[in-house]
Design an enzyme around this catalytic site. Structure first.
Site, mmCIF file in Angstrom:
data_model
loop_
_atom_site.group_PDB
_atom_site.id
_atom_site.type_symbol
_atom_site.label_atom_id
_atom_site.label_comp_id
_atom_site.label_asym_id
_atom_site.label_seq_id
_atom_site.Cartn_x
_atom_site.Cartn_y
_atom_site.Cartn_z
ATOM 1 C CG ASP A 1 18.033 -25.484 -4.850
ATOM 2 O OD1 ASP A 1 18.214 -26.700 -4.657
ATOM 3 O OD2 ASP A 1 17.957 -24.654 -3.926
ATOM 4 C CG ASP A 2 15.867 -29.233 -4.707
ATOM 5 O OD1 ASP A 2 17.081 -29.326 -4.463
ATOM 6 O OD2 ASP A 2 14.997 -29.143 -3.820
ATOM 7 C CB CYS B 1 21.061 -27.609 -0.763
ATOM 8 S SG CYS B 1 19.438 -27.653 -1.510
ATOM 9 N NE ARG C 1 22.960 -25.268 -3.276
ATOM 10 C CZ ARG C 1 22.326 -24.524 -4.181
ATOM 11 N NH1 ARG C 1 22.754 -23.322 -4.466
ATOM 12 N NH2 ARG C 1 21.249 -24.987 -4.804
ATOM 13 C CE LYS D 1 19.809 -23.656 -1.474
ATOM 14 N NZ LYS D 1 18.729 -24.648 -1.576
ATOM 15 C CG HIS E 1 21.924 -23.993 1.835
ATOM 16 N ND1 HIS E 1 21.003 -24.937 1.457
ATOM 17 C CD2 HIS E 1 21.882 -23.961 3.198
ATOM 18 C CE1 HIS E 1 20.425 -25.452 2.523
ATOM 19 N NE2 HIS E 1 20.941 -24.884 3.589
ATOM 20 C CB SER F 1 16.636 -23.735 1.323
ATOM 21 O OG SER F 1 17.670 -24.607 0.998
ATOM 22 C CG HIS G 1 14.610 -25.718 -2.814
ATOM 23 N ND1 HIS G 1 13.685 -25.440 -1.836
ATOM 24 C CD2 HIS G 1 15.563 -26.483 -2.224
ATOM 25 C CE1 HIS G 1 14.077 -26.014 -0.696
ATOM 26 N NE2 HIS G 1 15.216 -26.657 -0.906
ATOM 27 C CG ASP H 1 21.096 -28.251 -5.493
ATOM 28 O OD1 ASP H 1 20.174 -28.618 -6.263
ATOM 29 O OD2 ASP H 1 20.883 -27.833 -4.342
ATOM 30 C CG ASN H 2 19.645 -31.554 -4.566
ATOM 31 O OD1 ASN H 2 20.119 -30.647 -3.880
ATOM 32 N ND2 ASN H 2 18.366 -31.623 -4.846
ATOM 33 C CE LYS I 1 16.586 -31.510 -1.388
ATOM 34 N NZ LYS I 1 16.076 -30.125 -1.336
#
Ligand code: MG
Length: 440
Positions: free
Chosen positions: A34-35, A74, A78, A128, A130, A153, A222, A274-275, A295
């Site tokens: 994540d991130d 996010c 996803r 996660k 989301h 998150s 994240h 994811d990003n 992001k």
């Protein structure tokens, strides 16, 4: 000669066994950070974060260098991964979901988990989610047999928001779920990576004789960042480096177990994020390496991600794949490799299995950029990228100019015009065919 004969006999026997166990369909593990930014792994050039397990995974598999996610934040990203569709196609393109959202991934959409469950796979989502925290949108209603983790998150918690701002009025709490049960509220996140890894190992061991699909969506790196005691203070990059090192450790544990259980050459493992990095949090955010932006932006740093595909004996090791690919290609690729039918509804990704298995480039397909709020913001075709920054548009050759510094709009007016109309055409088609978001 005799030895070769024996060897041949043995491998024929092994193939026979595989046929007998009907395990010609590989297991699939997707590890989703994540991130995590394009420049956060040592195999993608990070000078201080050590990621020996991911580096080894890349040496044993294929490392993709122009891999895009469906959105720079996010929830939409996803949705794109799990459905093979642009977030706009499934109605989840407008920002991230929050604890007061009444929408989610429409249960009518078919996820990777649903496709594989239909084929008899055991399926699990750990980490996660989301994609909507109401029961009808949750993993157990989207093809997963198991869920263990956060519905959204890790910063969507009063406890965490108060640490950032002591006057925060944030009222929501962050539940930690096992299946449908809330087993903790605002848990200590220090051991989250450890707990998720342990559950993943347990799932793999428990299903070593079945086909399985594991979607391990680590909530890190994240913010707020947390590493377990063992990893705290270990990286010269600071806490962010500690956290990424721990994720790398988790990947190593999973790959190690697959090897130990003899599942290595029957399991496709994919690692990506994811990003891009959340740079507004300064050193608590990651790095996009040479890419511009972060992001939330449609510069390359927002949507281009590290991506490693490993399947020993099938995907040649040590490859660097420079073709333009995306997270939306994962669903149709898995469907092909696992001999599962595609969803009945239209998807946007294409099967890239021949690219991975035999280095044959698939047909090129333009990639459409949407902002974090789902607004049309650009298109990539071949080496060229048309991109909006507010109301202004720019044209870059992102293969010659990876950092998007030299605008070619005035030098290539014809190309600029053509890409502008291509972008609008593709988006108009998307608008005509877009489906409804899931509603309560
Ligand atoms: Mg994210």
């Amino acid at each position: 000669m005799k030895r070769n004969y024996l060897k041949g006999l043995l491998s024929a026997f092994a193939v026979g066994l595989m046929g007998f166990g009907a395990s010609a369909q590989p297991n699939v593990v997707i590890i989703f950070a994540d991130d995590l930014g394009y420049g956060d792994l040592s195999c993608y050039g990070n000078p201080t974060i050590a990621t020996p397990h991911l580096d080894k995974m890349a040496q044993e598999g294929a490392k993709l260098t122009q891999f895009y996610v469906g959105a720079p934040v996010c929830s939409p990203s996803r949705a794109a991964l799990l459905t093979g569709c642009y977030p706009k196609r499934v109605g989840l393109h407008v920002g991230v979901l929050s604890p007061n959202s009444k929408t989610g991934l429409n249960p009518k959409e078919e996820t990777i988990a649903e496709l594989l469950k239909e084929e008899g796979y055991a399926t699990a989502c750990f980490g996660k989610w989301h994609l909507g925290h109401h029961d009808k949108f949750m993993p157990l209603n989207q093809g997963f047999d198991q869920f263990y983790g956060f519905p959204y998150s890790n910063d969507m918690s009063r406890k965490e928001q108060l640490k950032i701002n002591p006057n925060s009025k944030y009222k929501y709490h962050l539940p930690w779920l096992d299946q449908r049960d809330t087993i903790a509220i605002d848990p200590d996140q220090t051991n989250v990576t450890q707990k998720l890894t342990a559950r993943a190992l347990e799932f793999i061991s428990g299903n070593r004789n079945n086909k399985f699909f594991l979607y391990l969506a680590y909530p890190m790196p994240h913010i707020p960042l947390y590493a377990s005691e063992k990893f705290q203070g270990t990286s010269p990059r600071g806490l962010y480096g500690d956290v990424v090192s721990e994720l790398d450790w988790g990947v190593g544990e999973i790959l190690g177990l697959l090897k130990k259980k003899g599942l290595d050459d029957n399991t496709l493992v994919i690692f990506t994020s994811d990003n891009g990095p959340w740079k507004v949090f300064k050193t608590h955010g990651g790095s996009a390496g040479p890419l511009r932006g972060a992001k939330g932006t449609t510069w390359e740093g927002g949507v281009r991600e590290p991506a490693i595909f490993r399947w020993p004996g099938h995907i040649n090791g040590g490859q660097q794949i420079t073709d333009v690919t995306s997270a939306m290609d994962i669903l149709p690729t898995i469907a092909k490799l696992c001999k599962a039918p595609l969803p009945s509804r239209k998807i946007d990704g294409r099967d890239i299995s021949s690219l991975l298995l035999s280095n044959e480039s698939p047909e090129e397909r333009p990639f459409i950029y949407y902002t974090k709020m789902g607004k049309l913001a650009g298109v990539r075709e071949g080496a060229f990228k048309l991109v909006a920054d507010g109301d202004a548009y720019y044209l870059y050759n992102v293969e010659e100019d990876i950092s998007e510094e030299y605008d070619l709009k005035d030098k290539k007016p014809e190309l600029y015009k053509r890409m502008m109309s291509l972008m609008h055409e593709l988006d108009a088609e998307m608008n005509r065919e877009a489906r409804e978001v899931g509603r309560l």
